[in-house]
Design an enzyme around this catalytic site. Structure first.
Site, mmCIF file in Angstrom:
data_model
loop_
_atom_site.group_PDB
_atom_site.id
_atom_site.type_symbol
_atom_site.label_atom_id
_atom_site.label_comp_id
_atom_site.label_asym_id
_atom_site.label_seq_id
_atom_site.Cartn_x
_atom_site.Cartn_y
_atom_site.Cartn_z
ATOM 1 N N HIS A 3 -13.267 -1.901 -2.608
ATOM 2 C CA HIS A 3 -12.439 -1.336 -1.529
ATOM 3 C C HIS A 3 -12.880 -1.892 -0.172
ATOM 4 O O HIS A 3 -12.890 -1.187 0.844
ATOM 5 C CB HIS A 3 -12.547 0.200 -1.542
ATOM 6 C CG HIS A 3 -11.270 0.895 -1.150
ATOM 7 N ND1 HIS A 3 -10.420 1.466 -2.078
ATOM 8 C CD2 HIS A 3 -10.691 1.118 0.055
ATOM 9 C CE1 HIS A 3 -9.397 2.018 -1.459
ATOM 10 N NE2 HIS A 3 -9.527 1.812 -0.157
ATOM 11 N N LYS A 63 -7.440 -1.070 -10.030
ATOM 12 C CA LYS A 63 -8.173 -1.645 -8.899
ATOM 13 C C LYS A 63 -9.371 -0.762 -8.572
ATOM 14 O O LYS A 63 -9.220 0.437 -8.331
ATOM 15 C CB LYS A 63 -7.254 -1.744 -7.677
ATOM 16 C CG LYS A 63 -7.931 -2.223 -6.398
ATOM 17 C CD LYS A 63 -6.912 -2.274 -5.259
ATOM 18 C CE LYS A 63 -7.521 -2.710 -3.954
ATOM 19 N NZ LYS A 63 -8.405 -1.705 -3.364
ATOM 20 N N THR A 101 -5.318 2.560 -7.845
ATOM 21 C CA THR A 101 -6.618 2.507 -7.169
ATOM 22 C C THR A 101 -7.459 3.686 -7.639
ATOM 23 O O THR A 101 -7.039 4.839 -7.521
ATOM 24 C CB THR A 101 -6.436 2.527 -5.643
ATOM 25 O OG1 THR A 101 -5.710 1.351 -5.266
ATOM 26 C CG2 THR A 101 -7.768 2.534 -4.923
ATOM 27 N N TYR A 141 -1.939 5.797 -5.532
ATOM 28 C CA TYR A 141 -2.986 6.813 -5.695
ATOM 29 C C TYR A 141 -2.419 7.957 -6.538
ATOM 30 O O TYR A 141 -1.199 8.173 -6.577
ATOM 31 C CB TYR A 141 -3.421 7.384 -4.339
ATOM 32 C CG TYR A 141 -4.229 6.433 -3.488
ATOM 33 C CD1 TYR A 141 -5.541 6.128 -3.810
ATOM 34 C CD2 TYR A 141 -3.677 5.862 -2.346
ATOM 35 C CE1 TYR A 141 -6.302 5.271 -3.015
ATOM 36 C CE2 TYR A 141 -4.416 5.006 -1.540
ATOM 37 C CZ TYR A 141 -5.732 4.715 -1.884
ATOM 38 O OH TYR A 141 -6.466 3.869 -1.110
ATOM 39 N N SER A 153 0.824 -1.205 0.000
ATOM 40 C CA SER A 153 0.000 0.000 0.000
ATOM 41 C C SER A 153 0.861 1.259 0.000
ATOM 42 O O SER A 153 1.910 1.314 0.657
ATOM 43 C CB SER A 153 -0.892 0.011 1.248
ATOM 44 O OG SER A 153 -1.549 1.256 1.392
#
Length: 357
Positions: free
Chosen positions: A252, A228, A156, A130, A106
C-alpha cells in the site's frame, strides 16, 4: 523546464500542491520505513546485461488477464485525483487509454465510475474494491462497475484499519468541501455521518474481512478477482486455493503497516510459490524503466505506479500523466535493449543479481 525523469514531476508537484495535499499523497505509516524502503530496495538489485544480441527491434507489449497492453506499466488505485488536477480521474483515464495500458480505478475516486468511463470509453480498466461493514454498499458498486465494462475487481486486503499517517493527523486532513468520494455520493446521510475518515464516515470499512469474503465476492460477480496487498508465500498459496485470478504484491505504498518488506523484496517468494498458476503483479517504488525491468525479471507480469501518476496530474493533467507513462515506457525499452532483451518474453531471473553491498 524539461521533464526528463519521474523525479522532475515529483519536485514540481511538491512545489505546486498545497502542503496538506502533498503530505497526503506522500504519507507513509508511522516512521515511513517501508515507504522509503520501497525505493531503496531497487538500488540493491543489479542487472546482468547480455551483449551482442541484435536489439535493433524491440517489443514492449504484454498481456494482463488475456488483454494486450502496450507495455507492462499500469496505474495503481490512488484516491482523490481531483486534489491534484480539476479533471481528476477523468484525465488519468484518458491518459491510460491513449497509452493503451491498464488503469485501476480507486473506490475513493473524486469522479464517479460513470464519469471515468464516459471520459475514456475505450480504456482498459479494473476497479479497486474495499469490503464494507454494510455488504450491500460493496455489492452495489460491484454491479455498477461490471455493467460499465470494467474487466476485473482488485480486492484490497491490507486495510482492516487505516494506517497511522502522522502528517494527515497533524494537518487534520479532509477533502475540501467542493470534492466528494463520488462513488458514494448521496449514500451516507450527512447528519448521521459523525466523524469522517478520508471522505467517508469513520468505521465504514469492515475489519472482520476474511478469506470467506473472497467466496462471497465470487458469488456476486463473474469478473476476475485480483487480490492486492499480499506480501507472503503463505497468503499467496491461500489466494490460489481460493480461486482468484491474480495477486498484486503490495504494501500500500508503505501507508499501512510500517516495518513490512519492500514490495520488490517480497516478490520472489510469492512467484516461487505460485509457480505460474495465476498472474502476479507488483506496485510500490517504481520510478524508472530499469525498476520495471527488475520487477519483470523477478517474475511480475506487470507493475503499477501510484504517486508518479498523481505527480503527472499535478504537472499538466492528462498530458502530465501521459508524459510520466511515456518516460517509463521509453526508459523500459532502453533498459531492455541495453540488457540484451528484445521482448518481454526474454526477461527472466538470469538478468538479476543482488548487490553485495
Amino acid at each position: 523546464m524539461a521533464m526528463v525523469c519521474l523525479t522532475d514531476f515529483e519536485e514540481y508537484a511538491k512545489e505546486h500542491l498545497s502542503k496538506a495535499t502533498w503530505d497526503y499523497y506522500a504519507a507513509g505509516a508511522d516512521e515511513c520505513c517501508t515507504r522509503d524502503d520501497n525505493l531503496l530496495a531497487y538500488k540493491r538489485i543489479r542487472l546482468r546485461p547480455r551483449i551482442l544480441r541484435d536489439v535493433s527491434v524491440s517489443d514492449t507489449r504484454t498481456t494482463v488477464q488475456g488483454t494486450e497492453i502496450s507495455f507492462p506499466v499500469g496505474i495503481a488505485p490512488t484516491a482523490f485525483h481531483c486534489l491534484a488536477w480539476h479533471e481528476g480521474e477523468m484525465a488519468t483515464a484518458r491518459a491510460t487509454e491513449a497509452l493503451n495500458t491498464c488503469y485501476i480505478t480507486s473506490t475513493y475516486s473524486t469522479c464517479s465510475v460513470e464519469e471515468i468511463v464516459a471520459a475514456a470509453p475505450n480504456g482498459y480498466r479494473w476497479f479497486q474494491l474495499y469490503v464494507y461493514r454494510d455488504r450491500k454498499l460493496s455489492e452495489h458498486i460491484v454491479h455498477r462497475v461490471e455493467a460499465l465494462g470494467y474487466k476485473a475487481l482488485v480486492l484490497t486486503v491490507d486495510v482492516p484499519y487505516t494506517g497511522k499517517r502522522r502528517n494527515d493527523i497533524r494537518n487534520q486532513f479532509k477533502l475540501p468541501p467542493h470534492l466528494k468520494v463520488k462513488n458514494f455520493d448521496g449514500v451516507f446521510q450527512p447528519e448521521a455521518a459523525g466523524p469522517e475518515e478520508y471522505g467517508i464516515p469513520a468505521n465504514t470499512l469492515d475489519p472482520s474481512i476474511s478469506w470467506k469474503d473472497v467466496y462471497w465476492l465470487q458469488s456476486i460477480t463473474r469478473l476476475p478477482i485480483i487480490i492486492k496487498g499480499i506480501l507472503t508465500k503463505e497468503d499467496a498459496e491461500l489466494a490460489v486455493e481460493h480461486g482468484v485470478q491474480g495477486i498484486i504484491v503490495s504494501n500500500h505504498g508503505g501507508r499501512q503497516l510500517d516495518g513490512g518488506p519492500a514490495s520488490i523484496d517480497a516478490l520472489s517468494e510469492i512467484v516461487d510459490t505460485v509457480q505460474g498458476r495465476i498472474e502476479i503483479y507488483l506496485d510500490g517504488g517504481i520510478r524508472t524503466g530499469s525498476d520495471v525491468l527488475k520487477a519483470l525479471a523477478l517474475g511480475a507480469k506487470c507493475v503499477f505506479i501510484g504517486r508518479p501518476a498523481v505527480w503527472g496530474l499535478a504537472y499538466k493533467g492528462e498530458e502530465g500523466v501521459r508524459e510520466v507513462l511515456q518516460i517509463l515506457n521509453d526508459e523500459f525499452r532502453l533498459s531492455m535493449a541495453l540488457s540484451g532483451c528484445r521482448n518481454v518474453a526474454e526477461i527472466n531471473r538470469n538478468l538479476i543479481q543482488f548487490s553485495k553491498l
